[in-house]
Motif scaffolding. Structure first.
Motif, PDB file in Angstrom:
ATOM      1  N   GLU A   1      42.230  80.971 -42.937  1.00  0.00           N
ATOM      2  CA  GLU A   1      40.842  81.442 -42.786  1.00  0.00           C
ATOM      3  C   GLU A   1      40.690  82.794 -43.396  1.00  0.00           C
ATOM      4  O   GLU A   1      41.947  83.277 -43.630  1.00  0.00           O
ATOM      5  CB  GLU A   1      40.294  81.253 -41.318  1.00  0.00           C
ATOM      6  N   GLU A   2      39.592  83.511 -43.105  1.00  0.00           N
ATOM      7  CA  GLU A   2      39.458  84.680 -43.623  1.00  0.00           C
ATOM      8  C   GLU A   2      40.189  85.750 -43.252  1.00  0.00           C
ATOM      9  O   GLU A   2      40.592  86.520 -43.904  1.00  0.00           O
ATOM     10  CB  GLU A   2      37.947  85.002 -43.779  1.00  0.00           C
ATOM     11  N   ASP A   3      40.507  85.683 -42.045  1.00  0.00           N
ATOM     12  CA  ASP A   3      41.258  86.641 -41.435  1.00  0.00           C
ATOM     13  C   ASP A   3      42.668  86.318 -41.063  1.00  0.00           C
ATOM     14  O   ASP A   3      43.637  86.924 -40.738  1.00  0.00           O
ATOM     15  CB  ASP A   3      41.064  87.068 -39.779  1.00  0.00           C
ATOM     16  N   THR A   4      43.016  85.180 -41.768  1.00  0.00           N
ATOM     17  CA  THR A   4      44.504  84.886 -42.149  1.00  0.00           C
ATOM     18  C   THR A   4      44.897  84.305 -43.473  1.00  0.00           C
ATOM     19  O   THR A   4      45.226  83.146 -43.568  1.00  0.00           O
ATOM     20  CB  THR A   4      44.980  83.564 -40.922  1.00  0.00           C
TER      21      THR A   4
ATOM     22  N   THR B   1      41.955  82.960 -48.675  1.00  0.00           N
ATOM     23  CA  THR B   1      42.502  83.673 -49.970  1.00  0.00           C
ATOM     24  C   THR B   1      44.038  83.302 -49.940  1.00  0.00           C
ATOM     25  O   THR B   1      44.745  83.559 -49.049  1.00  0.00           O
ATOM     26  CB  THR B   1      42.269  85.016 -49.853  1.00  0.00           C
ATOM     27  N   ILE B   2      44.399  82.922 -51.038  1.00  0.00           N
ATOM     28  CA  ILE B   2      46.135  82.517 -51.417  1.00  0.00           C
ATOM     29  C   ILE B   2      46.166  83.287 -52.578  1.00  0.00           C
ATOM     30  O   ILE B   2      45.731  82.934 -53.512  1.00  0.00           O
ATOM     31  CB  ILE B   2      46.162  80.997 -51.349  1.00  0.00           C
ATOM     32  N   GLU B   3      47.229  84.278 -52.241  1.00  0.00           N
ATOM     33  CA  GLU B   3      47.541  85.199 -53.569  1.00  0.00           C
ATOM     34  C   GLU B   3      49.346  85.133 -53.621  1.00  0.00           C
ATOM     35  O   GLU B   3      49.959  85.421 -52.699  1.00  0.00           O
ATOM     36  CB  GLU B   3      46.964  86.355 -53.396  1.00  0.00           C
ATOM     37  N   LYS B   4      49.740  84.859 -54.963  1.00  0.00           N
ATOM     38  CA  LYS B   4      51.446  85.032 -54.949  1.00  0.00           C
ATOM     39  C   LYS B   4      51.946  84.333 -53.997  1.00  0.00           C
ATOM     40  O   LYS B   4      52.841  84.854 -53.451  1.00  0.00           O
ATOM     41  CB  LYS B   4      51.615  86.486 -55.220  1.00  0.00           C
TER      42      LYS B   4
ATOM     43  N   PRO C   1      34.492  69.972 -46.018  1.00  0.00           N
ATOM     44  CA  PRO C   1      33.083  70.627 -46.606  1.00  0.00           C
ATOM     45  C   PRO C   1      32.585  71.618 -46.037  1.00  0.00           C
ATOM     46  O   PRO C   1      32.845  72.252 -44.918  1.00  0.00           O
ATOM     47  CB  PRO C   1      32.320  69.447 -45.710  1.00  0.00           C
ATOM     48  N   GLY C   2      31.975  72.412 -46.959  1.00  0.00           N
ATOM     49  CA  GLY C   2      31.353  73.750 -46.826  1.00  0.00           C
ATOM     50  C   GLY C   2      32.166  74.982 -46.952  1.00  0.00           C
ATOM     51  O   GLY C   2      32.110  76.081 -46.561  1.00  0.00           O
ATOM     52  N   ALA C   3      33.610  74.555 -46.914  1.00  0.00           N
ATOM     53  CA  ALA C   3      34.667  75.613 -46.953  1.00  0.00           C
ATOM     54  C   ALA C   3      34.962  75.975 -48.553  1.00  0.00           C
ATOM     55  O   ALA C   3      34.502  75.426 -49.368  1.00  0.00           O
ATOM     56  CB  ALA C   3      35.954  75.124 -46.255  1.00  0.00           C
ATOM     57  N   GLY C   4      35.605  77.088 -48.619  1.00  0.00           N
ATOM     58  CA  GLY C   4      35.872  77.592 -50.024  1.00  0.00           C
ATOM     59  C   GLY C   4      37.370  78.518 -49.917  1.00  0.00           C
ATOM     60  O   GLY C   4      37.620  78.947 -48.958  1.00  0.00           O
ATOM     61  N   VAL C   5      37.752  78.167 -51.002  1.00  0.00           N
ATOM     62  CA  VAL C   5      39.359  78.876 -51.290  1.00  0.00           C
ATOM     63  C   VAL C   5      39.487  79.415 -52.500  1.00  0.00           C
ATOM     64  O   VAL C   5      39.022  79.044 -53.577  1.00  0.00           O
ATOM     65  CB  VAL C   5      40.344  77.912 -50.814  1.00  0.00           C
ATOM     66  N   TYR C   6      40.102  80.828 -52.619  1.00  0.00           N
ATOM     67  CA  TYR C   6      40.267  81.401 -53.569  1.00  0.00           C
ATOM     68  C   TYR C   6      42.080  81.509 -53.926  1.00  0.00           C
ATOM     69  O   TYR C   6      42.610  82.036 -53.041  1.00  0.00           O
ATOM     70  CB  TYR C   6      39.971  82.921 -53.853  1.00  0.00           C
ATOM     71  N   VAL C   7      42.310  80.771 -55.018  1.00  0.00           N
ATOM     72  CA  VAL C   7      44.023  80.849 -55.449  1.00  0.00           C
ATOM     73  C   VAL C   7      44.360  81.518 -56.456  1.00  0.00           C
ATOM     74  O   VAL C   7      43.744  81.295 -57.755  1.00  0.00           O
ATOM     75  CB  VAL C   7      44.328  79.257 -55.229  1.00  0.00           C
ATOM     76  N   ALA C   8      45.051  82.581 -56.548  1.00  0.00           N
ATOM     77  CA  ALA C   8      45.520  83.245 -57.608  1.00  0.00           C
ATOM     78  C   ALA C   8      47.051  83.535 -57.638  1.00  0.00           C
ATOM     79  O   ALA C   8      47.602  83.888 -56.784  1.00  0.00           O
ATOM     80  CB  ALA C   8      44.768  84.906 -57.343  1.00  0.00           C
TER      81      ALA C   8
ATOM     82  N   VAL D   1      36.524  75.170 -54.732  1.00  0.00           N
ATOM     83  CA  VAL D   1      38.248  75.510 -55.059  1.00  0.00           C
ATOM     84  C   VAL D   1      38.061  76.522 -56.162  1.00  0.00           C
ATOM     85  O   VAL D   1      37.509  76.123 -57.305  1.00  0.00           O
ATOM     86  CB  VAL D   1      39.141  74.476 -55.250  1.00  0.00           C
ATOM     87  N   ASP D   2      38.707  77.535 -56.198  1.00  0.00           N
ATOM     88  CA  ASP D   2      38.545  78.719 -57.342  1.00  0.00           C
ATOM     89  C   ASP D   2      40.134  79.046 -57.626  1.00  0.00           C
ATOM     90  O   ASP D   2      40.852  79.590 -56.807  1.00  0.00           O
ATOM     91  CB  ASP D   2      37.893  80.078 -57.060  1.00  0.00           C
ATOM     92  N   LEU D   3      40.585  78.425 -58.710  1.00  0.00           N
ATOM     93  CA  LEU D   3      41.874  78.715 -59.125  1.00  0.00           C
ATOM     94  C   LEU D   3      42.227  79.625 -60.175  1.00  0.00           C
ATOM     95  O   LEU D   3      41.478  79.159 -61.368  1.00  0.00           O
ATOM     96  CB  LEU D   3      42.395  77.025 -59.595  1.00  0.00           C
ATOM     97  N   GLU D   4      42.780  80.611 -60.119  1.00  0.00           N
ATOM     98  CA  GLU D   4      43.050  81.721 -61.273  1.00  0.00           C
ATOM     99  C   GLU D   4      44.496  81.830 -61.322  1.00  0.00           C
ATOM    100  O   GLU D   4      45.320  82.249 -60.570  1.00  0.00           O
ATOM    101  CB  GLU D   4      42.269  82.950 -60.809  1.00  0.00           C
ATOM    102  N   SER D   5      44.970  81.703 -62.770  1.00  0.00           N
ATOM    103  CA  SER D   5      46.204  81.920 -63.148  1.00  0.00           C
ATOM    104  C   SER D   5      47.419  81.185 -62.189  1.00  0.00           C
ATOM    105  O   SER D   5      48.069  81.556 -61.709  1.00  0.00           O
ATOM    106  CB  SER D   5      46.552  83.357 -63.164  1.00  0.00           C
TER     107      SER D   5
END
Length: 324
Positions: free
Chosen positions: A63-66, A86-89, A100-107, A121-125
């Motif tokens: 979630e946003e705080d984890t 948010t998922i990074e590296k 449903p209704g959720a969002g994730v940013y993967v970089a 789902v937002d997938l970058e690099s």
């Protein structure tokens, strides 16, 4: 003056190498072998080395705080309904589940399983080793099923119902995604630009939304079908291009430059090459084809607006009547 070192090298190479310590190598190797044997006994006593853990147990909730960053997760990752993650590296050694209704940013990360998205789902690099499934059949007007990707790789297929935003994406499998009704889509609709797709691309449209393919390399075929509007410009289709529409305006090749279709200005930049046949069915005069090179046949069972079209094969149906 006599150089004793040079003399020893030439006439007594064994003596010189002994001075350098190289002749002690067999004895040293024996000591090393003994040490390795002792290490092997120690390893046997302790037990075999443990392999990297696989995805087990319940999913990890993000979630946003984890957020998940700079680590490996050996489990599925779930983003709960209405949440943001948010998922990074990071490396996800399981599936990525977006409710449903959720969002994730993967970089700059990798997902070794599948991505199942009923939200955004937002997938970058990043890379997905499995498939991407868009579960947009349960419509959520506030945040529809959306798969946005830039400089990314999907090694499997992309399937389901939702909105696609591709920019510099390589899909090694097929793409079969149904665009939702306009009230659930975005104003831009689905957009595929500067991308390579190795499998067949099938883009059905349920309602009055738009689908655009620009400056892309489609290594198999492409099918447009349904009621939505669309453009194909600056693109190579290696196999057949099939247009099945009963209420949509589709332009192949020359198309007006608009902010949402990403078509470049000029005939050369908008030209489309079809390696197989170009087939138009149930279209009426809603399909416009110009600045297109068809290496196979051009087959039309309804009137089509034809511009500059080069056909290496034969023209049949209503397209035969429009032969130059």
């Amino acid at each position: 003056m006599h150089d004793s070192t040079t003399h020893d090298r030439r006439t007594h190479p064994q003596r010189w190498t002994r001075r350098r310590g190289l002749l002690d190598r067999p004895r040293r190797c024996g000591a090393l072998a003994a040490a390795l044997a002792g290490l092997a006994l120690l390893t046997t006593a302790v037990g075999p080395a443990q392999a990297a853990p696989t995805a087990t147990g319940g999913p990890v909730v993000c979630e946003e705080d984890t957020p998940i960053a700079h680590r490996q997760v050996y489990a599925d990752v779930r983003v709960p309904a209405g949440g943001w993650c948010t998922i990074e590296k990071a490396g996800i050694h399981g599936d990525l589940l977006v409710d449903p209704g959720a969002g994730v940013y993967v970089a700059r990360s990798s997902v070794l399983g599948d991505v199942l998205g009923a939200g955004g789902v937002d997938l970058e690099s990043s890379t997905v080793a499995g498939d991407v499934w868009l579960d947009g059949w349960r419509e959520v007007a506030t945040r529809p099923a959306l798969f946005a990707a830039g400089r990314a790789t999907v090694r499997g297929d992309v399937r389901g119902r939702g909105v696609l935003w591709f920019r510099d994406v390589h899909v090694e499998g097929a793409v079969n995604v149904t665009a939702p009704h306009r009230q659930y889509a975005t104003r831009r609709g689905s957009l595929i630009t500067d991308s390579r797709i190795d499998g067949w691309v099938n883009l059905p449209v349920l309602g009055a939304t738009v689908v655009h393919v620009a400056r892309s390399d489609l290594r198999s075929g492409l099918t447009f079908s349904g009621y939505g509007n669309g453009t194909v410009c600056g693109t190579t289709v290696a196999d057949d291009l099939v247009l099945r529409t009963t209420g949509a305006h589709i332009r192949v090749g020359a198309a007006p430059r608009m902010s949402n279709n990403r078509c470049e200005v000029g005939p050369a930049a908008q030209a489309v090459t079809v390696g197989g046949d170009l087939l138009v069915r149930f279209a009426g005069d809603l399909v416009a084809i110009s600045q297109v090179h068809v290496l196979g046949d051009l087959r039309c069972d309804a009137p089509v607006r034809l511009g500059i079209v080069q056909v290496d094969g034969v023209r049949t149906g209503t397209c035969a009547e429009a032969s130059p």
